[in-house]
Structures are given as structure tokens and as C-alpha cells.
Design a protein around this motif. Structure first.
Motif, short mmCIF file in Angstrom:
data_model
loop_
_atom_site.label_atom_id
_atom_site.label_comp_id
_atom_site.label_asym_id
_atom_site.label_seq_id
_atom_site.Cartn_x
_atom_site.Cartn_y
_atom_site.Cartn_z
N GLY A 1 -78.94 -36.03 23.79
CA GLY A 1 -78.26 -35.63 25.02
C GLY A 1 -78.49 -34.17 25.33
O GLY A 1 -78.61 -33.79 26.50
N PHE A 2 -78.57 -33.35 24.30
CA PHE A 2 -78.79 -31.93 24.54
C PHE A 2 -80.17 -31.69 25.13
O PHE A 2 -80.37 -30.80 25.95
N TRP B 1 -74.22 -24.77 27.34
CA TRP B 1 -75.01 -25.97 27.08
C TRP B 1 -74.10 -27.11 26.63
O TRP B 1 -74.19 -28.25 27.09
N VAL C 1 -84.39 -28.40 41.79
CA VAL C 1 -83.01 -28.75 42.14
C VAL C 1 -82.99 -29.65 43.37
O VAL C 1 -83.87 -29.59 44.21
N THR D 1 -83.44 -30.84 32.11
CA THR D 1 -83.07 -30.85 33.53
C THR D 1 -83.06 -29.45 34.13
O THR D 1 -83.31 -29.28 35.31
N MET D 2 -82.81 -28.45 33.27
CA MET D 2 -82.79 -27.07 33.78
C MET D 2 -84.10 -26.68 34.46
O MET D 2 -84.12 -25.82 35.32
N PHE D 3 -85.19 -27.30 34.01
CA PHE D 3 -86.49 -26.89 34.54
C PHE D 3 -86.99 -27.83 35.63
O PHE D 3 -88.12 -27.72 36.08
N LYS D 4 -86.13 -28.76 36.02
CA LYS D 4 -86.52 -29.64 37.13
C LYS D 4 -86.20 -28.95 38.45
O LYS D 4 -85.39 -28.04 38.51
N THR E 1 -80.07 -32.35 29.02
CA THR E 1 -79.57 -31.27 29.86
C THR E 1 -80.53 -30.08 29.86
O THR E 1 -80.71 -29.42 30.87
N PHE E 2 -81.15 -29.83 28.70
CA PHE E 2 -82.07 -28.70 28.62
C PHE E 2 -83.28 -28.94 29.52
O PHE E 2 -83.71 -28.07 30.27
N GLN F 1 -79.03 -30.33 37.92
CA GLN F 1 -80.00 -30.32 39.02
C GLN F 1 -79.41 -29.81 40.33
O GLN F 1 -79.80 -30.25 41.41
N ARG G 1 -77.92 -25.81 37.03
CA ARG G 1 -79.31 -26.21 36.79
C ARG G 1 -79.37 -27.43 35.88
O ARG G 1 -80.21 -28.30 36.05
N GLU H 1 -72.01 -50.55 16.63
CA GLU H 1 -72.21 -49.24 16.03
C GLU H 1 -72.39 -48.20 17.14
O GLU H 1 -73.01 -48.48 18.15
N THR I 1 -73.31 -30.74 28.45
CA THR I 1 -73.82 -31.95 27.80
C THR I 1 -72.72 -32.91 27.36
O THR I 1 -72.82 -34.10 27.59
#
Lengths: 407, 207
Positions: free
Chosen positions: B38-39, A305, B50, B45-48, B42-43, A46, A43, B28, A309
Motif C-alpha cells: 500500500g505504501f 505518507w 494530477v 501516485t505522487m509522480f502521476k 501512494t508513493f 492525484q 499528490r 486470512e 496510506t
């Protein structure tokens, strides 16, 4: 009656049943967490993940396990047969044994017998867990060595170096907990967090533990030893069939074990979330099991997670981080905590404590500023192109080549 | 020369000429806070929704010019367009095509003109779907369809014969062999002047 006394009164059949239950729960959780990990990571990218076998693909891990078991069991000619067989058994046994001292529930009625869901309550319970984790490293080293092949040997050495290095940081991060709880027994540490979780009180320790437990379990982003894309597979390259399945199992049980330890030491174990204490009495105390596993699975989600990531670290950066960052910081933190603790216990006046904390903060900020300034200096030098030649070989930059051709 | 290398569009946000020429300025690394973002990615995207297509159940159409299985085409009266010239076989970089030509005989005519493809095989274990055979074909006899489900269980089944590759007979076509349309020669066919079959050629398919 304290937990230790309750456990001491357990008849043999209760102990045996507890052992079987812990084993069953661990295996079941492993199967479900393999599925959960694949679904969650999917997920995050995607994708939908396994969804063919059973409802939502729930049986995928089970089917994979059956497939693994039915595969041909190969032992390479060059392998040391005895050690080759024993290694995965050591790995698996060790990570299951860690669960023996983890308190899963408060006082419950277990088939008419009042007890807690904990096999045994050692006075040095946490040390026992660390010791058992170290025994697990033998599985890795021996697997790598006995395969009689180069890549497994290198992978095994890398894995064990990694696990041992991060065990140091892990052990140090626990010292502050021992100092505050005044005990190394898991049940007493849980009891000591009645008012405030150690994750809050000893936040730096918690962070260090959380990082080192990822390193300890060989998980992304610290999965250098079995980096699928770069190495062949690390110490278990030569393993197939059930022996490989055992390593697989031990990896996941290990994740659950370090998560369970983190829950016990930092998140109040089987106790309910703050403000929900009344739920601990539900189902005759069995509801605490739900709280425990909610916290453990929360940790598991963070593992997944992280994997979804972060990119994998480079080996030298990883080792540098463990030895030069985590360990010194935990040492300094332990000194600080221990000093504060002694001050409170000796009844030092508040002014002294205040001056101490203040001066430590000043020193901390000072070091931080110095480091920052150094970093800025380097960046500035680079920007002004004073040191355009780095001290390591770099590929030709495309621009300069075109300029050469054109000119 | 450098101008030639400039990409025609930056539609995909990829290489941009100016970008590659600009000196690298950011020495830098991103700040810790930025790295933590970044976290969130990904978090989130879980609710997008698929992107996965549940393939065997759901089949998305291919791009219109997708290179799929080949097809040997026919003229509107049912004669084959292939003349057995073997140019496709010569063009094939993977050596996947085998052609044997033969002379059209009086009373046994498969294509307009002198020659027809007697044996026509494409080996789909070798074919790389590059489409060079289609470019080589002088009569537009060989084209590609959008069909991509070509998996099979034996090597033999993946060598497609002429029968497997020939396009279906459409309404108004007469199955060859049969004579050419009355009072025409092959150049009339190539100019597209034959638009259907004549009763003298045989019984046409009528649906």
C-alpha cells in the motif's frame, strides 16, 4: 571542549537569541509543513493541493493562520474560563520546550561566539523531553474538561489515554539507547553514534519508537481522538480563533519535536550521512543544521505518507497494539540488549555470547511458529465452516436472504 | 427474481452476480508484505499526472446531455414554442417553475395557436435539474442547455424570468409579437413545416 561546557559558557544574549531562533524556526516550519503536508497528501491522491495563494500555494498556510486569528473567539457559557484559556497555552509551551535540549548543529561560530545550537545540555536531556511531553497531555485533558461539553470531554480522555499509553512504549524504546550510549544527554547520544547509527544497531527500538511517536502525536492512522469523520473533533471541539490555532500549532510543533528527538537518538542527529562527514565542516559547521533538518523533514514525510496510506485504526485495536504488542516486545528487547551489553562489558567469552543469542533466537522463532499455527488453525476452522457463527452479531448476509425468499 | 438484479455490465468492476453468490473464502488477512505494498501505491501516485482541472482558468466541456440551465425555444420564424400549458410546473418535483398563460390576441401574437406563456419563472434555488419538466413539455419549448455556472449573490437574481430563459433570436427570425406565417395554422408549426419567416411577419434578424 564538550558541548555541555561550551553551552555553559554562553552569555545571556546568546541563550536568549537561541531561544528566539528556535521559536521562530518552529513556527516557520509549522507553516511550511502544513503546506507541505497538504501538497504531498494531495499528490498521493492525484490531486494538486493548494496552489492559489502565492507561488505553488506557498502562502496558503499563512493565509489560513490569518483567517484563524481574525475569527470570533468564543468561550462557551458552560466552560471554566480560566482553565479553558490556559489549556492551549500549556499544550503549546510544552511542545516548544522539548526543543531546548535538541542539538541542532555541531560547533559553530555564533556572532563571534563559539557554541552549539542547543539551548541547554541536561545530563538527563531525554528524560526531560519525555517529562515535557507528559506535561503537554495536561493541555489536552484540561481542554477537554474545561469545555463543559460532552464530546470534548470524551475526546480529551481518549487523547490523553492514547498519549499516555504510547508514552510508555516510547520511553521503553529509548532505554536500549541509554544502555548503549551510556548517557541520557542528547549531545552525548549523538556523539555515541559517531560510527553507527542507533537506528541500525538497535533496529527494533527504532521501529517501536517510530510507531509510538505517531501514536504520541495523535496523527493518522492513530488519530482516533480527533477523527474528523466520526467524532466532532475531539478535545478542541469548542475552541475557535487563536486558541484553536495554538492547538494546531502545538500539534505540528509536536510532530517536529518527536521527529527531532528521533533524529537525535537514532539517526545521528546533526551528523552527516555516513561517508559525507567532510560536509560537516562546510559554512563553518553551520551545514550540520541542513543535515539535521533533512532528517527531521524525512520523518515528517513519513508522517504524511502514513496519513496518505493507512486507514484509521479502531480504538480497541489501537490500545491492544500499544499495551499487548509494543510494550512487551520492547521489554523483551531491553532485557536482551541489557544482557548482551553486560556480557560484553564483563568480557564474557564469545562462545557464551553466541549460545545466548542462539537460544534467544530459537525461543523467538518457536513462539512465532506457535502463534502462526494458531492463526492457521483459526483460518482452517473458518474455511471448513466449523464455526460459521462468530461470537459477535453480524448483519444478515444478502445471499442467504435471497435463498430464503426463493425457497 | 434474482436474475433481474444481475447488473447489465461489469464495466466498473463493481457488483457481479457470481461474486455475490460465491462463498467468502479468504479468511486470512493479507500478509504483512502485501500490506506494505500500500505504501508503494501512494508513493507511486505522487509522480502521476494530477487529475485536477484548474477550473476557472480551464473549463472542460460537459457531457453532451448534461442538465444545465433551461432554455425556452422558438419556432424558426421567431414565435415562441411555449403555449403556457403549465405541464412543466406540474411535473416539477421541487416546485421550482411558475407559469402564467394568456390568450394570443389579434395583433399581439407570441406563439402559434391559442395560448402563450405570459409569465415564466424558474427558481434556481429550488431546481434540482432532474429534467422532468423537459419530459413533460408537449411542444419541446423547454429544453436544457449545458450551462452550469449559475451561482449568484442574491435570491432574486436566481429566479430566472422569461427574458432570461428565452433562446436568442437567430438569423431569419422575427421578434414576436407578430402574426403566424401566412396560410398556416399551429399544426403546420408543430409538424415542422414552417422553416423561416415571411416578409409579411415583420423585419427578420439578418446575421
Amino acid at each position: 571542549m564538550s558541548n555541555a561546557e561550551l553551552i555553559g559558557q554562553d552569555p545571556g544574549w546568546v541563550i536568549a537569541l537561541k531561544g528566539v531562533l528556535i521559536f521562530a524556526v518552529c513556527v516557520f516550519l509549522t507553516i511550511m509543513s502544513v503546506w507541505g503536508e497538504r501538497r504531498i497528501v494531495a499528490r498521493m491522491q492525484q490531486r494538486s493541493g493548494p496552489n492559489r495563494v502565492g507561488k505553488f500555494g506557498l502562502l496558503q498556510a499563512l493565509v489560513d493562520g490569518v483567517k484563524l486569528a481574525l475569527k470570533e473567539d468564543l468561550i462557551p457559557k458552560a466552560a471554566d474560563r480560566v482553565v479553558f484559556v490556559i489549556a492551549p497555552i500549556i499544550s503549546t509551551t510544552a511542545c516548544f520546550m522539548a526543543f531546548a535540549v535538541i542539538p541542532l548543529t555541531g560547533q559553530v561560530n555564533f556572532f563571534g561566539h563559539t557554541t552549539v545550537m542547543q539551548m541547554t545540555d541536561l545530563s538527563v536531556g531525554v528524560l526531560y523531553v519525555l517529562a515535557i511531553a507528559s506535561v503537554g497531555v495536561y493541555g489536552i485533558v484540561l481542554a477537554g474538561w474545561s469545555s463543559g461539553s460532552t464530546y470534548p470531554l470524551l475526546g480529551g480522555l481518549r487523547s490523553s489515554a492514547q498519549v499516555i499509553s504510547y508514552e510508555v512504549a516510547m520511553g521503553l524504546s529509548l532505554v536500549a539507547v541509554f544502555i548503549y550510549a551510556g548517557s541520557m544527554s542528547t549531545s552525548e547520544i549523538v556523539a555515541a553514534q559517531d560510527r553507527l547509527w542507533f537506528a541500525v544497531l538497535l533496529f527494533p527500538s527504532f521501529i517501536i519508537y517510530a510507531i509510538s511517536m505517531v501514536g504520541e502525536t495523535n496523527r493518522a492512522p492513530f488519530d482516533l481522538a480527533e477523527a474528523e469523520g466520526e467524532l466532532v473533533g475531539g478535545f478542541h471541539t469548542e475552541y475557535s480563533s487563536l486558541k484553536f490555532a495554538l492547538f494546531f500549532l502545538s500539534e505540528y510543533v509536536n510532530i517536529l519535536a518527536v521527529s527531532a528527538l528521533a533524529t537525535t537518538l537514532f539517526l545521528g542527529g546533526y551528523k552527516a550521512l555516513p561517508g559525507l562527514g567532510f560536509t560537516e565542516q562546510w559554512l563553518g559547521g553551520w551545514f550540520t543544521l541542513v543535515w539535521f533538518f533533512v532528517k527531521v523533514l524525512g520523518f515528517f514525510f513519513v508522517f504524511v505518507w502514513l496519513r496518505g496510506t493507512l486507514p484509521r485504526l479502531r480504538y480497541d485495536q489501537f490500545m491492544k497494539f500499544g499495551w499487548k504488542v509494543l510494550i512487551p516486545i520492547s521489554l523483551a528487547w531491553i532485557l536482551f540488549v541489557a544482557t548482551l551489553r553486560v556480557m560484553f562489558q564483563q568480557g564474557a567469552p564469545q562462545l557464551v555470547v553466541g549460545v545466548f543469542v542462539f537460544s534467544i533466537a530459537i525461543i523467538f522463532i518457536g513462539i512465532n511458529t506457535l502463534l502462526d499455527r494458531k492463526k492457521v488453525d483459526v483460518a482452517k476452522a473458518l474455511r471448513e465452516n466449523k464455526s460459521s457463527d462468530p461470537d459477535f452479531p453480524v448483519p444478515v448476509i444478502p445471499n442467504s436472504r435471497t435463498e430464503q425468499i426463493n425457497g | 427474481m434474482a436474475e433481474d438484479l444481475v447488473p447489465r455490465s461489469d464495466e466498473f468492476g463493481l457488483a457481479h452476480a457470481d461474486q455475490s453468490k460465491a462463498p467468502i473464502t479468504n479468511h486470512e488477512s493479507a500478509s504483512f508484505g502485501k500490506q506494505l505494498l500500500g505504501f508503494w501505491v501512494t508513493f507511486k501516485t505522487m509522480f502521476k499526472k494530477v487529475n485536477t482541472v484548474q477550473y476557472p482558468e480551464v473549463k472542460e466541456p460537459t457531457a453532451p446531455r448534461f442538465h444545465g440551465r433551461h432554455q425556452l425555444n422558438r419556432h424558426p420564424d421567431g414565435l415562441e414554442k411555449c403555449i403556457g400549458c403549465e405541464l412543466c410546473a406540474w411535473a416539477c418535483p421541487a416546485d421550482a417553475i411558475y407559469v402564467e398563460g394568456a390568450d394570443n390576441k389579434e395583433g399581439e401574437r407570441f406563439s402559434p395557436g391559442e395560448r402563450y406563456g405570459k409569465v415564466y419563472q424558474i427558481n434556481y434555488l429550488r431546481c434540482i435539474f432532474c429534467g422532468l419538466c423537459i419530459e413533460a413539455c408537449p411542444t419541446r419549448a423547454l429544453t436544457m442547455t449545458n450551462e452550469y455556472e449559475l451561482a449568484d449573490s442574491t435570491r432574486e437574481k436566481l429566479i430566472f424570468e422569461k427574458d432570461d430563459l428565452l433562446g436568442p433570436l437567430r438569423a431569419g427570425m422575427v421578434p414576436p409579437p407578430h402574426p403566424m406565417y401566412p396560410n398556416t395554422d399551429d399544426s403546420n408549426y408543430y409538424r415542422g413545416e414552417v422553416t423561416g419567416s415571411h416578409p409579411s411577419q415583420g423585419v427578420a434578424k439578418n446575421d
